[in-house]
Design a protein around this motif. Structure first.
Motif, PDB file in Angstrom:
ATOM      1  N   LEU A  44       0.826  -1.200   0.000  1.00  0.00           N
ATOM      2  CA  LEU A  44       0.000   0.000   0.000  1.00  0.00           C
ATOM      3  C   LEU A  44       0.864   1.255   0.000  1.00  0.00           C
ATOM      4  O   LEU A  44       0.680   2.158  -0.825  1.00  0.00           O
ATOM      5  N   ALA A 124      -6.206   4.656   5.423  1.00  0.00           N
ATOM      6  CA  ALA A 124      -6.132   3.276   4.944  1.00  0.00           C
ATOM      7  C   ALA A 124      -5.687   2.409   6.108  1.00  0.00           C
ATOM      8  O   ALA A 124      -4.567   2.562   6.607  1.00  0.00           O
ATOM      9  N   GLY A 126      -4.558  -0.983   7.715  1.00  0.00           N
ATOM     10  CA  GLY A 126      -3.994  -2.298   7.490  1.00  0.00           C
ATOM     11  C   GLY A 126      -3.605  -2.951   8.801  1.00  0.00           C
ATOM     12  O   GLY A 126      -2.674  -3.768   8.844  1.00  0.00           O
ATOM     13  N   VAL A 148     -10.558   3.306   3.959  1.00  0.00           N
ATOM     14  CA  VAL A 148     -10.413   2.096   3.146  1.00  0.00           C
ATOM     15  C   VAL A 148      -9.723   1.066   4.027  1.00  0.00           C
ATOM     16  O   VAL A 148      -8.585   1.277   4.459  1.00  0.00           O
ATOM     17  N   THR A 149     -10.408  -0.020   4.324  1.00  0.00           N
ATOM     18  CA  THR A 149      -9.881  -0.986   5.283  1.00  0.00           C
ATOM     19  C   THR A 149      -9.756  -2.364   4.654  1.00  0.00           C
ATOM     20  O   THR A 149     -10.599  -2.773   3.859  1.00  0.00           O
ATOM     21  N   ALA A 150      -8.698  -3.062   5.003  1.00  0.00           N
ATOM     22  CA  ALA A 150      -8.457  -4.404   4.475  1.00  0.00           C
ATOM     23  C   ALA A 150      -8.040  -5.320   5.621  1.00  0.00           C
ATOM     24  O   ALA A 150      -7.518  -4.878   6.646  1.00  0.00           O
ATOM     25  N   LEU A 159     -11.789  -6.492   1.645  1.00  0.00           N
ATOM     26  CA  LEU A 159     -11.514  -5.071   1.470  1.00  0.00           C
ATOM     27  C   LEU A 159     -12.833  -4.335   1.300  1.00  0.00           C
ATOM     28  O   LEU A 159     -13.739  -4.815   0.615  1.00  0.00           O
ATOM     29  N   THR A 161     -14.729   0.006   1.749  1.00  0.00           N
ATOM     30  CA  THR A 161     -14.555   1.436   1.991  1.00  0.00           C
ATOM     31  C   THR A 161     -15.742   1.942   2.798  1.00  0.00           C
ATOM     32  O   THR A 161     -16.889   1.556   2.552  1.00  0.00           O
ATOM     33  N   GLN A 210      -6.017  -2.307  -2.044  1.00  0.00           N
ATOM     34  CA  GLN A 210      -6.294  -1.206  -1.131  1.00  0.00           C
ATOM     35  C   GLN A 210      -5.741   0.106  -1.687  1.00  0.00           C
ATOM     36  O   GLN A 210      -6.402   1.152  -1.637  1.00  0.00           O
ATOM     37  N   GLU A 213      -8.054   1.444  -4.379  1.00  0.00           N
ATOM     38  CA  GLU A 213      -9.267   2.072  -3.857  1.00  0.00           C
ATOM     39  C   GLU A 213      -8.977   3.425  -3.225  1.00  0.00           C
ATOM     40  O   GLU A 213      -9.790   4.351  -3.321  1.00  0.00           O
TER      41      GLU A 213
END
Length: 270
Positions: A44, A124, A126, A148-150, A159, A161, A210, A213
């Motif tokens: 990312l 984001a 992670g 935005v999360t994964a 994944l 948003t 990710q 996005e």
């Protein structure tokens, strides 16, 4: 404005009609906070830096260990023992010196989450634990920042948003993490990476998705993942999406919200 060197560096973006010169300048002016510099954060951060995002914040407390290197491609063997934040910054500077890196070698807690999250355009996540995910979700809602999360498992990942501070086309609130996962799983039911193992490239796939996005959200292009959960199954070579909706019973932005601030997050999380 873009310099001559930047024009040469981002040439493949500049000829892409969805980005072009205006979009590249928007990326240059943008800021992204990345939670975690591990398996997801590594690809990312690399792709956000390569894309020319102007300022990248990295929050991480761990140091690089040898067993990280199987999947955390942001770090090199020589970085073993270093703070991951410092290792990440050094790698980014070698990759793209036009990017400003802001490091947070601290724990994210209720007392600092809003000030840190609010200093960036988008977040984001992670992270690898549920306490952090709920805290980041709530902080992004109160700070009105897209998230935005994964998450990644041994051979799979997911994944999505969140823009829970906004409403959809019908005027209904957008869902947040608590709509998708009302409560964390019982402790001990989800084994840690050190116990279950992980195929390193799986984290790479999810981290790259990710990054895509995040860039889409910054530029306002394409269809995002608000209300859609992307699922990746490495063994079956399958990518699918499932829809989920706002839960009017959720305590954050439901019909009768009970969470008004971050004070319910009492325990420190990383």
């Amino acid at each position: 404005m873009l310099t001559d060197e930047e024009i040469a560096r981002y040439r493949r973006h500049l000829v892409l009609k969805e980005i072009g010169g205006e979009g590249q300048q928007r990326l240059k002016a943008a800021s992204v906070l990345v939670i975690g510099a591990g398996g997801l954060g590594s690809p990312l951060i690399l792709y956000l830096a390569a894309a020319g995002v102007g300022r990248i914040g990295i929050i991480e407390t761990d140091r690089v260990s040898l067993d990280n290197l199987q999947r955390q491609v942001l770090h090199e063997t020589e970085a073993v023992g270093k703070r991951k934040t410092r290792s990440a910054a050094e790698t980014v500077m070698r990759l793209n010196p036009h990017v400003e890196v802001q490091l947070f070698t601290t724990r994210l807690v209720a007392e600092n989450a809003l000030s840190i999250v609010g200093a960036f355009d988008i977040v984001a996540d992670g992270s690898d634990n549920f306490a952090t995910r709920y805290l980041v979700n709530d902080a992004c809602y109160f700070a009105k920042r897209p998230l935005v999360t994964a998450a990644v498992g041994p051979l799979d990942g997911q994944l999505t948003t969140f823009r829970a501070f906004e409403t959809d086309a019908d005027g209904q609130p957008n869902p947040n993490y608590r709509c998708l996962f009302p409560a964390p799983p019982p402790e001990g039911t989800v084994p840690a990476c050190s116990e279950a193992g992980i195929l390193g490239a799986v984290a790479g796939v999810l981290g790259c998705l990710q990054a895509v996005e995040v860039v889409k959200e910054l530029l306002g292009i394409g269809e995002g993942l608000v209300g859609r959960l992307l699922l990746y199954d490495a063994l079956q070579a399958r990518v699918s999406t499932v829809r989920y909706a706002w839960d009017p019973e959720n305590p954050l932005n439901g019909e009768n919200p009970r969470l008004r601030d971050l004070s319910h997050h009492s325990a420190p999380v990383a």
